[in-house]
Design a protein around this motif. Structure first.
Motif, PDB file in Angstrom:
ATOM      1  N   GLY A 314     -48.626  23.839 -26.509  1.00 45.82           N
ATOM      2  CA  GLY A 314     -49.991  24.109 -26.937  1.00 45.82           C
ATOM      3  C   GLY A 314     -50.957  23.999 -25.773  1.00 45.82           C
ATOM      4  O   GLY A 314     -50.598  24.214 -24.610  1.00 45.82           O
ATOM      5  N   TRP A 315     -52.169  23.645 -26.080  1.00 45.78           N
ATOM      6  CA  TRP A 315     -53.257  23.553 -25.116  1.00 45.78           C
ATOM      7  C   TRP A 315     -52.919  22.556 -24.004  1.00 45.78           C
ATOM      8  O   TRP A 315     -52.435  21.463 -24.274  1.00 45.78           O
ATOM      9  N   LEU A 316     -53.124  22.944 -22.802  1.00 48.33           N
ATOM     10  CA  LEU A 316     -52.831  22.117 -21.623  1.00 48.33           C
ATOM     11  C   LEU A 316     -51.367  21.694 -21.582  1.00 48.33           C
ATOM     12  O   LEU A 316     -51.041  20.617 -21.103  1.00 48.33           O
ATOM     13  N   GLY A 317     -50.504  22.519 -22.131  1.00 43.98           N
ATOM     14  CA  GLY A 317     -49.075  22.236 -22.046  1.00 43.98           C
ATOM     15  C   GLY A 317     -48.571  21.187 -23.009  1.00 43.98           C
ATOM     16  O   GLY A 317     -47.425  20.748 -22.920  1.00 43.98           O
TER      17      GLY A 317
ATOM     18  N   LEU B 332     -55.144  17.308 -29.436  1.00 41.82           N
ATOM     19  CA  LEU B 332     -54.777  18.432 -28.583  1.00 41.82           C
ATOM     20  C   LEU B 332     -54.635  19.724 -29.379  1.00 41.82           C
ATOM     21  O   LEU B 332     -54.764  20.823 -28.829  1.00 41.82           O
ATOM     22  N   LEU B 333     -54.343  19.605 -30.676  1.00 40.12           N
ATOM     23  CA  LEU B 333     -54.331  20.792 -31.522  1.00 40.12           C
ATOM     24  C   LEU B 333     -55.745  21.206 -31.890  1.00 40.12           C
ATOM     25  O   LEU B 333     -56.044  22.392 -32.034  1.00 40.12           O
ATOM     26  N   ALA B 334     -56.632  20.203 -32.043  1.00 42.59           N
ATOM     27  CA  ALA B 334     -58.012  20.508 -32.425  1.00 42.59           C
ATOM     28  C   ALA B 334     -58.792  21.111 -31.264  1.00 42.59           C
ATOM     29  O   ALA B 334     -59.626  22.003 -31.464  1.00 42.59           O
ATOM     30  N   ALA B 335     -58.530  20.636 -30.049  1.00 44.01           N
ATOM     31  CA  ALA B 335     -59.373  21.006 -28.911  1.00 44.01           C
ATOM     32  C   ALA B 335     -59.502  22.518 -28.700  1.00 44.01           C
ATOM     33  O   ALA B 335     -60.622  23.031 -28.588  1.00 44.01           O
ATOM     34  N   PRO B 336     -58.404  23.273 -28.650  1.00 40.80           N
ATOM     35  CA  PRO B 336     -58.586  24.710 -28.423  1.00 40.80           C
ATOM     36  C   PRO B 336     -59.322  25.396 -29.572  1.00 40.80           C
ATOM     37  O   PRO B 336     -60.008  26.400 -29.368  1.00 40.80           O
ATOM     38  N   MET B 337     -59.188  24.855 -30.790  1.00 39.12           N
ATOM     39  CA  MET B 337     -59.907  25.447 -31.915  1.00 39.12           C
ATOM     40  C   MET B 337     -61.403  25.207 -31.764  1.00 39.12           C
ATOM     41  O   MET B 337     -62.217  26.058 -32.121  1.00 39.12           O
ATOM     42  N   ILE B 338     -61.751  24.037 -31.258  1.00 35.89           N
ATOM     43  CA  ILE B 338     -63.171  23.732 -31.051  1.00 35.89           C
ATOM     44  C   ILE B 338     -63.735  24.635 -29.965  1.00 35.89           C
ATOM     45  O   ILE B 338     -64.847  25.159 -30.083  1.00 35.89           O
TER      46      ILE B 338
END
Lengths: 387, 387, 387, 387
Positions: A314-317, B332-338
């Motif tokens: 996912g985000w940032l690996g 870390l799952l929430a961050a890219p959605m934000i």
């Protein structure tokens, strides 16, 4: 009103006999009428055929009646087939076998080994014609449900029909899967052809134009009944959420005849490739590890169990992982899809759809897309006689 | 070019500090730039803002800087925040608290308990104005990431803004979640408001028209980061395949502060309802059993694990079952959605979208649909000053 | 005090290099001293050796030092091997290879293909003697950790040592696994021999009496590190509770070199048989279906993941089922067991245990039980010179 | 030969009715005779009683016969109880209820609310005596299978029997679980007492000496039928392999009456404590996180499903994790254990075992160990009259 005729290649197998048994019960009005996708309200206005408007027949290497097959498979509980035993007394015609089919089993006493492609096609064609007349059906759909076959030495896609017809008896038996005989026979007889198995048959592109010329529909291949359906669904979610797939491991255990055949050397090749190719198509990239295994495990019978482990970045690996465990009856999952296909093809027949039908891709592991722009939905002339 | 200003309620929490830490790193060009859905090619032509065009601030009950928060949470590895420590030295403004918020914790030394709704809103409004001027940003987005609150005695939806403003100090503190103060303050200050939590705030419909009047956007609620996203995906598959859901059990274990708060009496009520309602909406029927549990399990920290067991009835009543096991870092799952929401709201601001934004529903567990036909995508007059 | 010498066949492989790296770190007093079973209080009074009393060496086909191997495998994190790099600079002696071993890989440049069994044994024997003298160790233990080999045409158990010695060069290379060369070399050199792999070596019963004559211990085979350990534990529970096993399916995914070799044709045969045989031995009956699969799945590296599905019949034929999902680092699970074995064999050496050691069966997938009553724990004469 | 009498508290519940139904079928020789642990060869020589030597009765709040209960629960398939309906026509005696029991349900019309402990005990005692004489049984075993009760204000262990007898009617009903009435009544009547539930009853230590004086056996508590049995088994493996437990999360879903009662406020407290305590006892340390949840999930009926996730630290701090998914019929797992206990208690009766029986601990979640050294296996004088 004339019924739609459905001829199964593999009539006494687990899937076909389950479809026939369940449909006749529903037709007898002793069970609620259920399909798959086509049960949804969106399809209500299309006037799709019901179970009482279907008439079943087909071919098999074994000499069982459908009723006896239903009893032996033990997939449908007695309360389903009790009361319709009479209608289940449908004997299969003799199946056509080439050397790419699995070796004959002890009970296989109902087959012919043809000497040439042309004569074999002719036999199938005559059987379909006789069925149409005998049952007085408006359309015929030939549904291929034969066991997964081995590959020949050359890819089937590299042959023209002319080359296949010119093959010596020996080469013909070693190179041509029996599915192609049924496909050509069906199309020439004016019957639609659906390949619900992992077979090379529809890779022979000549079928498409032949189908157009004969005003019939063709669709395939390999019904997406369980794990692959789930896989496509999850992969779509990963794509939308930008979770990048790193590896996907899938194992399947099943103990029915399909599982047995897939366990034979060479007979799982096409299926595994179809199952493997599916992820890249959805995700749009291919740099992940993907392994699909099918293990024959007799204790399970028709009840297939799958386990998948999916690792993403996912985000940032960041690692994100998912494990899936699916359990369902293989034939019972396939049956409503087959009924859906019968209904939609029958509808397409009325609407004069011809050639390859890519819009039915939802039902297949390896949906065949339009191979050239001209052959999709090209209507046949109104004056054409009903196929 | 002017940046977009992002103010988080809960600036030093796991999610906000992860967003800020990761974004500043990406802005420094020492990490690849990644978002969620908006990384897909389909969004490439919209000219969405990049991390270097965002300026972060906000409120918190704790006095930590964002940098210190990032270090303490331990969610981002040191290689992410090393090199951007200076930029992470962002102190939070004092948070607003009512009695529906969780009780103050030992380190909570940075908050005010307002005496009236009006004065509280005024304070927030001034902070947003000062932020806009101080940072010279073109638009401000207030992102609510506060801890799940308890419900008051009356549903928030039953109050008008006027009634809320007229509440006595005592009643105000007992009835109004702090989120509403930020929402009204933001909207009045001309800032967009997003509720990413399971809060009652957006049930106050007056916000919609207020947002329209002030030419800002509103969206929510409760980010659909993991189990619910998966649940909606699977439910959609069941619906399409006509596999009828009989029962769905979901359990979640997580050990971050969010998990701790959800474990407090009353604080999981709204979230569990939002999580529970989601299936019926997709499936179109409600006669199944659905149980969702969230258990605080400290050992897991921010790494949430979910387990679901799903039982369906297929064709002729056949059982089909599915077990799902999902593991992923909550923040870390929430961050890219934000980040996706920041980009899409900023884009909407340029395009003059106002009011409730139902098209962002994909990001939420309980997407708020248009509450009346008039308030969707109604453009503000060109002459309006930039909010 | 003299140390115990440990010589690994496969010194630069994942497991041996992990053992050596971790042990040297523990010996340097920069990491807590940990073993496996022998860490339990019950073993405290036996005076078992610590990591600082072990001296490591061995053979490998590759020319890496142990330190380089540790870095490449990436199993031990840098903080473990940093600070002991100097001590890890241990070069392997050239390995012995026969045709039953896996084909040489690109980096294999450190091996000999012997021309006769006798000369090969002699070389190994000399290397062990030189190691004992060079390191001034009290006892030497040869630990076989070579890759799983193929079977020859005749079962190894059907040969006498004499017959093996009489084989032509060609037949010798085709029939004798290299493990037997190390085993005979070790025993003749007065060194203990442990087979931690699924190898045929210890099926050669002559080793037992040879070990007794030479006053050394022998144990094996195939370390029970993960799935099999769990399987034995669960099977024991089923037996006690009278839950009758009907079927057990096990799949393993792993991506280390061991996984790669097991994926080569013929190299998984012995391992799968050992893994399969284990259930009947515990349960006391064999009328169940048992399937064990090992799939090479590179993405996993050394981190093995197993999935098992177990179906039983309980009281009045009720179904009871269990699914197990185990994840653990293969080499990191093996390492403490290997240290346990080193400690227990060293202890046995001091206590003058000789021959096959069935009491160590706990550590193995296919524990070798006493093959005749005379060879267990028979003390060697006090006057015998230290082995 | 005289039979052994078995009186169940909760005669028409899922578990007791399953035991009685299955046993009578086995006694009729129409089903194979099966027990649990005592079916193992090791027990063959003890001459344990068979199903035809058991005579069943007991108490219940409901007025159903056992046969009607069996039909309603739907746990035993019709082929089990068909043919033995006559023998299943056993009516329950009226149950004793205090305020710690769950509130009366609509069908509860067969109970008494006693006014004093003494009178309640007397009633139970008389019923047991009448049963012994009426059925002409050699020994009577009272099996407590009542629903989990709430705790009173003081721990039961802090009371002496004298204090309990001196309680006012009001206090008695609020402080004493009904199980204690059956326990004291049974022991005074010369009947053995087994608590198969998570009840406080056996925490009253006076029962032990009373049992010794009356020459009867006592054992408990809370049958270890599924998840806990598995948990103990796995924990033992972790201990032996020195895999240090860091966290263990367990969730259970079940939809039978037991699940319903455990879902009531306060009624799951003792059970959860018993389930939680079990790990530390096996492992010998307590610094891990352990959370056990039981969720009432109606769709499952008697078929309980458990999911566990176990995280350990292995050598050098390596993570090792295990996920377990167990599915089994709760009552069908309990039934053979109850039969085992009947057989072993009957055997103990013949061998003159008296007092608390810690050697039966294998069967319980929270086995009661010897509370003082004097009361284990102390034989009663030979001259003592049969209890």
């Amino acid at each position: 009103m004339a019924k739609v005729g459905v001829m199964f290649v593999g009539l006494t197998g687990a899937t076909a006999s389950t479809v026939v048994g369940g449909s006749l019960k529903m037709a007898s009005r002793c069970a609620p009428v259920q399909f798959g996708t086509t049960s949804r309200p969106a399809f209500a206005s299309l006037g799709l055929v019901g179970p009482e408007e279907m008439s079943f027949g087909g071919w098999d290497f074994k000499k069982l009646s459908v009723g006896e097959a239903v009893r032996r498979h033990g997939i449908l509980p007695p309360e389903v087939w009790e009361g319709v035993e009479d209608q289940l007394d449908i004997p299969p015609a003799a199946g056509v076998r080439t050397e790419l089919d699995i070796p004959a089993e002890s009970e296989d006493e109902n087959y012919v080994c043809p000497t040439s492609f042309g004569s074999a096609v002719e036999t199938v064609l005559e059987e379909i014609r006789a069925f149409r007349i005998g049952r007085q059906v408006s359309q015929v759909i030939v549904f291929y449900l034969g066991s997964p076959h081995k590959r020949g030495r050359r890819p089937l896609s590299s042959y023209t029909i002319g080359e296949i017809e010119a093959l010596s008896e020996e080469d013909f038996l070693r190179e041509v899967p029996s599915g192609l005989i049924y496909a050509i026979g069906a199309v020439r007889a004016g019957a639609h052809f659906i390949d619900f198995t992992p077979s090379e048959t529809l890779e022979c592109e000549a079928i498409d134009s032949l189908a157009e010329e004969n005003h019939v529909q063709v669709a395939g291949r390999d019904g997406s009944t369980g794990q692959t359906m789930l896989k496509v669904t999850i992969a779509e979610m990963l794509r939308i959420r930008n979770l990048r797939l790193k590896s996907w491991y899938s194992t399947n255990i099943l103990g029915n005849h399909d599982g047995y055949v897939l366990g034979l050397e060479g007979h799982d090749e096409i299926k595994l490739r179809d199952k493997s190719d599916v992820l890249g198509a959805v995700l749009g990239y291919h740099d992940f590890e993907h392994l699909v295994k099918i293990d024959f495990f007799q204790a399970r019978g028709d009840r297939k169990e799958c386990w998948d482990v999916v690792d993403c970045e996912g985000w940032l690996g960041q690692p994100v992982s998912l494990r899936l465990n699916w359990i369902g009856g293989d034939s019972l999952l396939a049956a409503p899809m087959i009924l859906d296909l019968i209904r939609l093809i029958e509808y397409g027949g009325r609407k004069r759809f011809v050639g390859l039908q890519p819009q039915l891709g939802l039902f297949f592991k390896r949906p065949l897309a339009t191979r050239s722009s001209r052959n999709l939905h090209r209507s046949r002339p109104e004056s054409a006689s009903a196929a």
